[in-house]
Design a protein around this motif. Structure first.
Motif, PDB file in Angstrom:
ATOM      1  N   HIS A 178       0.689  -1.000  -0.104  1.00  0.00           N
ATOM      2  CA  HIS A 178      -0.050   0.076  -0.131  1.00  0.00           C
ATOM      3  C   HIS A 178       0.857   1.147  -0.216  1.00  0.00           C
ATOM      4  N   ASN A 179       2.274   1.139  -0.105  1.00  0.00           N
ATOM      5  CA  ASN A 179       3.176   2.299  -0.123  1.00  0.00           C
ATOM      6  C   ASN A 179       2.727   3.312   0.905  1.00  0.00           C
ATOM      7  N   VAL A 180       2.735   2.664   2.479  1.00  0.00           N
ATOM      8  CA  VAL A 180       2.508   3.536   3.390  1.00  0.00           C
ATOM      9  C   VAL A 180       3.666   3.415   4.305  1.00  0.00           C
ATOM     10  N   PRO A 181       4.118   4.430   4.828  1.00  0.00           N
ATOM     11  CA  PRO A 181       5.311   4.509   5.677  1.00  0.00           C
ATOM     12  C   PRO A 181       5.108   3.625   7.012  1.00  0.00           C
ATOM     13  N   TRP A 182       6.269   2.989   7.345  1.00  0.00           N
ATOM     14  CA  TRP A 182       5.887   1.927   8.388  1.00  0.00           C
ATOM     15  C   TRP A 182       6.881   1.948   9.627  1.00  0.00           C
ATOM     16  N   VAL A 183       6.409   2.040  10.737  1.00  0.00           N
ATOM     17  CA  VAL A 183       7.446   2.210  11.874  1.00  0.00           C
ATOM     18  C   VAL A 183       7.325   0.778  12.813  1.00  0.00           C
ATOM     19  N   ALA A 184       8.607   0.311  12.863  1.00  0.00           N
ATOM     20  CA  ALA A 184       8.478  -1.168  13.657  1.00  0.00           C
ATOM     21  C   ALA A 184       8.923  -1.104  14.999  1.00  0.00           C
ATOM     22  N   GLU A 185       8.243  -1.462  15.816  1.00  0.00           N
ATOM     23  CA  GLU A 185       8.890  -1.297  17.408  1.00  0.00           C
ATOM     24  C   GLU A 185       9.167  -2.930  17.739  1.00  0.00           C
ATOM     25  N   PHE A 186      10.476  -3.037  18.615  1.00  0.00           N
ATOM     26  CA  PHE A 186      10.864  -4.140  19.106  1.00  0.00           C
ATOM     27  C   PHE A 186      10.716  -4.043  20.463  1.00  0.00           C
ATOM     28  N   ARG A 187      10.036  -4.852  21.417  1.00  0.00           N
ATOM     29  CA  ARG A 187       9.965  -4.949  22.778  1.00  0.00           C
ATOM     30  C   ARG A 187      11.172  -5.970  23.070  1.00  0.00           C
ATOM     31  N   ASP A 188      11.369  -6.827  22.473  1.00  0.00           N
ATOM     32  CA  ASP A 188      12.439  -7.896  22.297  1.00  0.00           C
ATOM     33  C   ASP A 188      13.158  -8.067  21.015  1.00  0.00           C
ATOM     34  N   LEU A 189      14.365  -8.251  20.883  1.00  0.00           N
ATOM     35  CA  LEU A 189      14.996  -8.255  19.454  1.00  0.00           C
ATOM     36  C   LEU A 189      14.501  -9.497  18.959  1.00  0.00           C
ATOM     37  N   TRP A 190      14.843  -9.628  17.584  1.00  0.00           N
ATOM     38  CA  TRP A 190      14.721 -10.829  16.874  1.00  0.00           C
ATOM     39  C   TRP A 190      15.759 -11.809  16.651  1.00  0.00           C
ATOM     40  N   SER A 191      16.343 -11.458  15.845  1.00  0.00           N
ATOM     41  CA  SER A 191      17.725 -12.333  15.686  1.00  0.00           C
ATOM     42  C   SER A 191      18.802 -12.040  16.234  1.00  0.00           C
ATOM     43  N   GLN A 192      18.673 -11.154  17.026  1.00  0.00           N
ATOM     44  CA  GLN A 192      19.768 -10.829  18.288  1.00  0.00           C
ATOM     45  C   GLN A 192      19.191 -10.992  19.447  1.00  0.00           C
ATOM     46  N   ASN A 193      18.466 -11.798  19.570  1.00  0.00           N
ATOM     47  CA  ASN A 193      17.693 -12.242  21.047  1.00  0.00           C
ATOM     48  C   ASN A 193      18.518 -12.873  21.771  1.00  0.00           C
ATOM     49  N   ASN A 194      18.987 -12.718  22.981  1.00  0.00           N
ATOM     50  CA  ASN A 194      19.865 -13.478  23.818  1.00  0.00           C
ATOM     51  C   ASN A 194      19.416 -14.115  24.692  1.00  0.00           C
ATOM     52  N   VAL A 195      18.220 -14.503  24.460  1.00  0.00           N
ATOM     53  CA  VAL A 195      17.327 -15.571  25.425  1.00  0.00           C
ATOM     54  C   VAL A 195      17.133 -16.956  24.539  1.00  0.00           C
ATOM     55  N   TRP A 196      16.709 -16.603  23.160  1.00  0.00           N
ATOM     56  CA  TRP A 196      16.320 -17.923  22.326  1.00  0.00           C
ATOM     57  C   TRP A 196      16.893 -17.462  20.825  1.00  0.00           C
ATOM     58  N   GLN A 197      17.783 -18.468  20.393  1.00  0.00           N
ATOM     59  CA  GLN A 197      18.048 -18.693  18.832  1.00  0.00           C
ATOM     60  C   GLN A 197      17.950 -19.717  18.281  1.00  0.00           C
ATOM     61  N   ARG A 198      17.619 -19.911  16.898  1.00  0.00           N
ATOM     62  CA  ARG A 198      17.753 -20.988  16.344  1.00  0.00           C
ATOM     63  C   ARG A 198      18.948 -21.856  16.529  1.00  0.00           C
ATOM     64  N   MET A 199      18.825 -23.254  16.334  1.00  0.00           N
ATOM     65  CA  MET A 199      19.993 -24.126  16.004  1.00  0.00           C
ATOM     66  C   MET A 199      20.811 -23.741  14.674  1.00  0.00           C
ATOM     67  N   PHE A 200      22.036 -24.129  14.831  1.00  0.00           N
ATOM     68  CA  PHE A 200      22.970 -23.870  13.808  1.00  0.00           C
ATOM     69  C   PHE A 200      22.541 -24.946  12.727  1.00  0.00           C
ATOM     70  N   PRO A 201      22.570 -24.521  11.326  1.00  0.00           N
ATOM     71  CA  PRO A 201      22.798 -23.414  10.773  1.00  0.00           C
ATOM     72  C   PRO A 201      21.725 -22.456  10.444  1.00  0.00           C
ATOM     73  N   LEU A 202      20.532 -22.776  11.109  1.00  0.00           N
ATOM     74  CA  LEU A 202      19.216 -21.857  10.931  1.00  0.00           C
ATOM     75  C   LEU A 202      19.551 -20.472  11.356  1.00  0.00           C
ATOM     76  N   ASN A 203      20.415 -20.445  12.530  1.00  0.00           N
ATOM     77  CA  ASN A 203      20.582 -19.431  13.189  1.00  0.00           C
ATOM     78  C   ASN A 203      21.243 -18.079  12.105  1.00  0.00           C
ATOM     79  N   CYS A 204      22.000 -18.526  11.391  1.00  0.00           N
ATOM     80  CA  CYS A 204      22.522 -17.674  10.306  1.00  0.00           C
ATOM     81  C   CYS A 204      21.828 -17.286   9.267  1.00  0.00           C
ATOM     82  N   CYS A 205      20.651 -17.934   9.015  1.00  0.00           N
ATOM     83  CA  CYS A 205      19.678 -17.246   8.284  1.00  0.00           C
ATOM     84  C   CYS A 205      18.818 -16.324   8.793  1.00  0.00           C
ATOM     85  N   GLU A 206      18.461 -16.230  10.107  1.00  0.00           N
ATOM     86  CA  GLU A 206      17.708 -15.640  10.667  1.00  0.00           C
ATOM     87  C   GLU A 206      17.808 -14.016  10.587  1.00  0.00           C
TER      88      GLU A 206
END
Length: 199
Positions: free
Chosen positions: A88-116
């Motif tokens: 829709h070509n509308v400006p987008w703001v994304a809020e992170f309450r917790d990080l995604w690929s940089q999350n220090n609590v849970w990360q995917r197993m290798f090698p999937l974590n490299c793709c995240e």
């Protein structure tokens, strides 16, 4: 002697049952972890995106928002925000309450974590601004996305309470210093022991 033998067998059966239960729980945990790592992209809410694409687009047509704002977790919210911003070509703001690929609590197993991180950068590419809750998370997001990031800390304003509740709080406020933590304590990752030792 018969009684002792019976007691021994009962004890042995009890131990075997507990061991079997423990193994079953561990196997279940491993299976759940594998499913989460392989199938849930970006998280367990991903089906929500595919099931409701029509409704999301209908809302965009009806409301015609000036800005799209998505907040995670779940990170599927950013998948939706990214899709709608592109379509829709509308400006987008994304809020992170917790990080995604940089999350220090849970990360995917290798090698999937490299793709995240690659997936995250692709999803967040159309975002005009990122928002997060601390200086540390802000630095991490800047390093990964090379975008403008704003820090908006968690909290609330007492003056936005109703006057009665605010006055009641002032009357009953005690002359003491209160430390209150309203997040989660993760085993081995977030431990208040240093604070308790200092106090």
């Amino acid at each position: 002697r018969k009684k002792n033998s019976t007691t021994f067998l009962h004890s042995k059966n009890s131990v075997n049952k507990k061991t079997k239960t423990f193994i079953q729980l561990k196997v279940t945990e491993v299976i759940k972890s594998i499913i989460r790592n392989i199938l849930y992209w970006p998280d367990a809410s991903f089906l929500w995106f595919f099931k409701n694409k029509h409704q999301f687009n209908q809302i965009m047509e009806d409301v015609k928002p000036d800005v799209i704002f998505s907040s995670s977790t779940p990170h599927t919210c950013h998948l939706i925000g990214s899709y709608l911003a592109r379509k829709h070509n509308v400006p987008w703001v994304a809020e992170f309450r917790d990080l995604w690929s940089q999350n220090n609590v849970w990360q995917r197993m290798f090698p999937l974590n490299c793709c995240e991180a690659w997936v995250e950068k692709k999803v967040l590419q159309p975002a005009k601004l990122l928002v997060t809750v601390s200086e540390t998370l802000k630095d991490d997001l800047i390093q990964l996305h090379k975008k403008d990031v704003v820090k908006v800390m968690n909290g609330f304003c007492l003056t936005q309470w109703s006057p009665d509740k605010f006055l009641d709080y002032e009357r009953n406020k005690k002359d003491e210093f209160v430390i209150r933590y309203t997040g989660k304590l993760y085993d081995g990752r977030r431990c208040p022991q240093l604070l308790f030792d200092a106090l």
